[in-house]
Design an enzyme around this catalytic site. Structure first.
Site: not given
Length: 200
Positions: A57, A62, A88
């Site tokens: 994930d 990030y 995401k």
């Protein structure tokens, strides 16, 4: 229980998503709080894969794309068909001037700024950008990221972002991608479950 033991995500998806009991979260590989070398990042991903973990994930947030880039390098070794991948939507990464960079809790990031966007166009743009950064044709799971109070700063803003997701077509984009087989499942990556009790 072993980390490599798999369970189906649920029984509602057209394409089943077999997830290992343990997954690998990519926030630290975006240089969360401290810099991680490319070599250490790849070693961590390889160690997880060698241990039997097959669910990975990540997210645009990030490291302002750094984690997704690093995942892409590892997936090139693993073989996309051998892992389950989630990323995401909700943050677009835009080119900017040095003083406009929004690293949040990440260090040594690319020169990008974050713009929250949960509209139809925002979801599609975010997903396309993620696929390009990772270097894959698709993601198995696409999560709505951080519409919660913790990330948005207030209940009012959180509620507005949830309304944007539904009224602005973001949820429609997610369901279109799922129904077309582009992704297998949708969900949420948030810090509070209460956000889904907000008025939409």
């Amino acid at each position: 229980m072993t980390v490599s033991q798999t369970e189906l995500l649920n029984n509602r998806t057209t394409r089943p998503v077999p997830l290992t009991r343990m997954g690998f979260g990519g926030a630290p590989l975006g240089n969360l709080y401290r810099k991680v070398s490319d070599e250490d990042a790849q070693a961590a991903l390889q160690t997880a894969f060698d241990a039997g973990i097959r669910f990975f994930d990540t997210a645009p947030q990030y490291g302002l794309g750094r984690s997704e880039h690093r995942f892409g390098q590892a997936i090139g070794r693993f073989g996309r068909e051998n892992i389950q991948l989630s990323t995401k939507i909700g943050r677009l990464l835009l080119d900017c001037e040095p003083h406009e960079v929004t690293p949040e809790a990440f260090v040594d990031v690319p020169q990008k700024r974050i713009v929250f966007d949960y509209t139809y166009d925002g979801v599609m743009r975010s997903y396309e950008a993620s696929r390009n950064r990772i270097g894959v044709a698709n993601s198995d799971i696409l999560l709505v990221h951080d519409v919660c109070v913790f990330s948005q700063g207030s209940q009012e803003v959180s509620d507005a972002k949830v309304r944007e997701l539904f009224d602005g077509g973001g949820y429609k984009a997610l369901t279109e991608l799922r129904d077309a087989g582009e992704i297998a499942a949708i969900g949420a990556g948030v810090n509070e479950w209460h956000v889904w009790m907000a008025p939409a």
